[in-house]
Design a protein around this motif. Sequence first.
Motif, short mmCIF file in Angstrom:
data_model
loop_
_atom_site.label_atom_id
_atom_site.label_comp_id
_atom_site.label_asym_id
_atom_site.label_seq_id
_atom_site.Cartn_x
_atom_site.Cartn_y
_atom_site.Cartn_z
N SER A 79 0.83 -1.21 0.00
CA SER A 79 0.00 0.00 0.00
C SER A 79 0.86 1.25 0.00
N ARG A 291 -9.35 5.37 -2.50
CA ARG A 291 -9.62 4.08 -3.12
C ARG A 291 -8.98 2.93 -2.34
N LEU A 292 -7.88 3.21 -1.64
CA LEU A 292 -7.32 2.22 -0.71
C LEU A 292 -8.03 2.43 0.62
N GLN A 293 -8.89 1.49 0.98
CA GLN A 293 -9.77 1.68 2.13
C GLN A 293 -9.25 0.92 3.34
N GLN A 297 -5.19 2.23 6.78
CA GLN A 297 -4.50 2.91 5.69
C GLN A 297 -4.04 4.31 6.09
N THR A 349 -4.29 2.94 -5.96
CA THR A 349 -4.95 1.63 -5.94
C THR A 349 -3.90 0.53 -5.94
N ARG A 351 -4.09 -3.84 -6.60
CA ARG A 351 -4.94 -5.01 -6.82
C ARG A 351 -4.90 -5.94 -5.62
N CYS A 354 -7.93 -4.46 -0.16
CA CYS A 354 -9.16 -3.72 0.17
C CYS A 354 -9.87 -3.30 -1.12
N GLU A 355 -10.04 -4.25 -2.02
CA GLU A 355 -10.66 -3.98 -3.31
C GLU A 355 -12.15 -4.35 -3.24
N ASP A 369 -9.27 -9.05 -0.27
CA ASP A 369 -7.97 -8.61 0.23
C ASP A 369 -7.10 -9.84 0.45
N GLU A 507 -7.35 -2.01 -14.55
CA GLU A 507 -7.92 -0.66 -14.54
C GLU A 507 -7.04 0.26 -15.37
#
Length: 507
Positions: A79, A291-293, A297, A349, A351, A354-355, A369, A507
Motif C-alpha cells: 500500500s 480508493r485504498l480503504q 490505511q 490503488t 490489486r 481492500c478492493e 484482500d 484498470e
Amino acid sequence: MASRTYDEALRRLAQLQSNHAVVAAFSAATKTPGGDPALNARAMPETAAWLRRAGYAPADLAAGGLRCVHVAGTKGKGSVTALVAAVLAQYPAAGPVAAYTSPHVVTVRERIMLQGHPIAPAKFAAYFFELWDRFTAAAASPEAATDGLPTARDAPDAAGPATKPFYFRFLTILALHVFVREGVRSAVVETGIGGEYDPTNILPPQAVTAAVVTQLGIDHVAMLGDTLESIAWNKAGIFKAGVPAFTRRLDSNSGVMAVLRARAAEKGASALVELDDGDVARWRGVGDGARLQGPFQKHNMALAAAAARQHLVALGRVFDGEFARPDAGGPALLQALPAEFERGLRAATLRGRCEAFVDPDSGAEWLVDGAHTEDSLAGVGEWFAGRAAAGQPGVRPGPLLTALLAGAAAGDGAATPVFTHAIFTRNNEELADEDLAVQRRACEALRALPGATGTETHVVGAVRPAVELARSIARQAAQGTPCKVLVTGSFHLVGAVLRTVGHDVEE
C-alpha cells in the motif's frame, strides 16, 4: 527459433526456480537475526553478479538519473508503495514514475508499473527477451568462469533456465532494466522478503532518496528469525548511508525501536524519522474518497506522504509554508499536506488490497484482500466491519487467522454473527483430487468461536465451485438485505477469485 511473444515470455518465466523453492531452502535454517548465515552470505554477491551479467553495475542505476523510494515491512508495504507512486505522479517533474511490487494478483505485469499502469504485454516481452539473451550470452563469456554463477559449460541448454537467476531475482533485475530503458526518473521499489538480503537491496545509496519500514509482524520466520526484533533487523537492512529512513514509532515495543535506531546508525542513515501515532490520529485524513480503504490505511498514508515529500525535495522541489519546514516529518507533515498529495493519496490503488466491486451476476458486493498474516487479517476484519452489517457470506482462511478475522469483524458485544455463511476452499480454480484437511480444520475452528453460532459453514475443493456457491447464496439473499462477500486469506486465492468472477480486467 521460438516465438518471442508475451505468452512465450510467461512460459519461460514459469521455468525459473520458484520463490517457494527458494524459501524452502531455509526451512532447516537456524532462526538467528540474519536467517541462515551461509545462504544469506551469498545472497547479495550473487544478486550483484546477476546484475553484472545483465549489463549493469549498481552505480549504473543511479548514473542514468533513476531515484527510488525503497519500502520494506510486514504489513502495508504494498500500500505504501502504491501511495507514494500515486503522489509522485501528481508532479510532472518527478516523472516518468514507476513502481515495482509483489506479489501479483492477476498478471505478472502488475509487478512493474509504469505511469500507474501495468507494463504493456509487448513491452514486457521485449524487455524480458533482452534480459534473457543477456544472461544466455554472459553464461558463455570468459568472465562467467569467475563469478560463481552457472556457466554455459555447466548447462546442457545454455539458452534455457539453468543459466538464469531464480524467479524473484529475475523479475527484480527485469524491473530495473525496464526503468533504465524507459528513462524512469522516480521509482518506488518494494522488497520481496526481508530487506538486508532481498534482491531489491542491490539499489545503491546514490539511487535511493528515502527508505521506509512499514508495520512489522511475524512472517517468514525461517528466513528472517522468529522475533519482532530479528525481523526488524532484516527489514531495516534497506537503510542506506546518507539517506533518511522513515518508520512508525512503536511506543509499545521498545525492543523493535531500539533495533531500528541501531540499524539506522549502523547503516549511516542521515536520519530515522519516526512518525507518531498521536499525530496520525489527529490528522483529518483525505476524506471518504480514498480508493485504498480500511482504517489502517491512515498510517500507510502518513508514511507515504513523508517518503514522497523527501523524494521530491531530493529532486529539487521547494515547498511553501509549513510543509517546507525541515522537521516536516512531525505534525506539520500531515496538517499542511499540499492538494497534490491529497489527490495522490486518494487516487492510489493496488490489486487485491481492500478492493471492492459489485458482481453483476449476483448483485452482491465483493470485498477482496490478500491478507495472510495475523495483523493484516485483523485489519481486514476492521475494514469489513466498517462496510458490512451482520448476515454476509464469506470465503475464509485457516484456524488461527479465522479466529482473529472473526474477532476483528465482530467487534465488541456483537449480538449476531457477522457471517451467515463461511466457505473454506483451496486456492486452485478447478476441482482436483486434493486433501481438504486444512479447510476442514478451519471450518471446525470457526464453529468453535462464540460469535459463529448460526453461521452455516461449507468446505469446497476449488475456487470455481466456491464462487458458484457464494453467488447462489447472494442471489437468495437479494430478496432482503443486500449481500456482501468477503474473500481473504492469500493473494493466490484472491487472484483465482477475481479471474473466476470475471473482475480480472486491468484498470
